[in-house]
Scaffold this active site. Structure first.
Site, short mmCIF file in Angstrom:
data_model
loop_
_atom_site.label_atom_id
_atom_site.label_comp_id
_atom_site.label_asym_id
_atom_site.label_seq_id
_atom_site.Cartn_x
_atom_site.Cartn_y
_atom_site.Cartn_z
N CYS A 95 -1.34 -7.12 0.60
CA CYS A 95 -1.31 -8.18 0.05
C CYS A 95 -1.95 -9.09 1.51
O CYS A 95 -2.51 -9.13 2.16
CB CYS A 95 -0.03 -8.40 -0.56
SG CYS A 95 -0.72 -9.93 -1.36
N HIS A 185 -0.36 -4.20 -5.08
CA HIS A 185 1.06 -3.86 -4.87
C HIS A 185 1.41 -3.00 -5.52
O HIS A 185 1.72 -2.80 -6.21
CB HIS A 185 1.48 -5.94 -5.24
CG HIS A 185 1.87 -6.73 -4.71
ND1 HIS A 185 2.69 -6.43 -3.33
CD2 HIS A 185 1.61 -8.00 -4.60
CE1 HIS A 185 2.96 -7.75 -2.77
NE2 HIS A 185 1.99 -8.54 -3.77
N GLU A 187 3.28 -1.12 -4.61
CA GLU A 187 4.80 -1.36 -5.06
C GLU A 187 5.83 -1.86 -5.80
O GLU A 187 6.80 -1.61 -5.98
CB GLU A 187 5.10 -2.02 -3.42
CG GLU A 187 5.21 -2.77 -3.09
CD GLU A 187 4.30 -3.97 -2.99
OE1 GLU A 187 4.81 -5.20 -2.54
OE2 GLU A 187 2.90 -3.38 -2.86
#
Length: 238
Positions: A95, A185, A187
């Site tokens: 990001c 993302h 994660e």
């Protein structure tokens, strides 16, 4: 074996971090790293970035700041990105990290002309990704969590576009052999993106967005999440 470096350029909401950990914690869990295998540095808080040569690979996290803020720590981190790429350190920018890498390496980051992208988006691999060590075994289309106002408007010269989306044409790129940026993302899990939607609900509704429709996009993203472990394995075996 050298450690992995997590370049923490921002964090999630403080109260949410107290409950579930912060960006670096989510990242190393996704990479399946033991505590002894990684360390973190926070240039946002004034910490000096280390010599890139001392690490197996590095991940640059997301941030609630904007690349175009142009603060000294952002400028310094962009310079470190260039040194790391020159040194051949494998990088994964997420990001903000993706946008910073694009900007630092000759592209351009700025606000997306169509506004915020948030929820779970369909990520579409490009033909070039068929030769990429991280992306080649992923489905042609896979879901990824997104929450961003800025984007990589222009990729660096010579960058390989690996993935696109209906809102953001630059969902992933690679520079050289081992410097990747991903706008989505890997994660985040579904509860995390639901939290971000809830935190931004009033602003989204005020701008005319259908928050219920955004929530309805959210689903699990095992394929995009797998990129973290794929990156760690790439760094170990290169």
């Amino acid at each position: 074996m050298h450690k992995f470096l997590i370049v923490k350029v921002g964090g999630t909401f403080a109260d949410y971090a107290a409950e579930r950990g912060d960006f670096e914690d989510w990242t190393v869990r996704g990479m399946s790293l033991a505590e002894s295998e990684w360390e973190t540095v926070n240039p946002q808080n004034g910490a000096n970035l280390p010599d890139p040569a001392g690490f197996a690979g590095a991940v640059i996290t997301g941030s609630h700041d904007m690349v175009t803020d142009g603060t000294p720590w952002i400028t310094d981190t962009a310079a470190w990105v260039r040194r790391a790429v020159d040194a051949g350190l494998p990088l994964l920018g997420i990001c903000f990290g993706h946008q910073l890498m694009a900007d630092a390496l000759g592209g351009k980051a700025d606000y997306h002309p169509d506004g915020v992208e948030i929820g779970t988006a369909n990520i579409t691999r490009t033909r070039a990704s068929e030769e990429d060590p991280l992306f080649r075994d992923l489905p042609e289309v896979f879901p990824g969590h997104v929450t961003h106002s800025q984007t990589a408007l222009k990729l660096p010269q010579g960058a390989t576009l690996l993935a696109t989306g209906s809102h953001d044409p630059h969902q992933s790129f690679r520079v050289g052999e081992s410097a990747w940026g991903v706008q989505f993302h890997p994660e985040f899990d579904a509860p995390a993106i639901h939290e971000y939607i809830s935190r931004r609900e009033a602003d989204l509704a005020a701008s005319g967005r259908d928050v219920a429709a955004i929530r309805a996009t959210v689903r699990d993203t095992p394929q995009s999440a797998s990129l973290l472990k794929l990156f760690a394995n790439y760094c170990r075996t290169r």
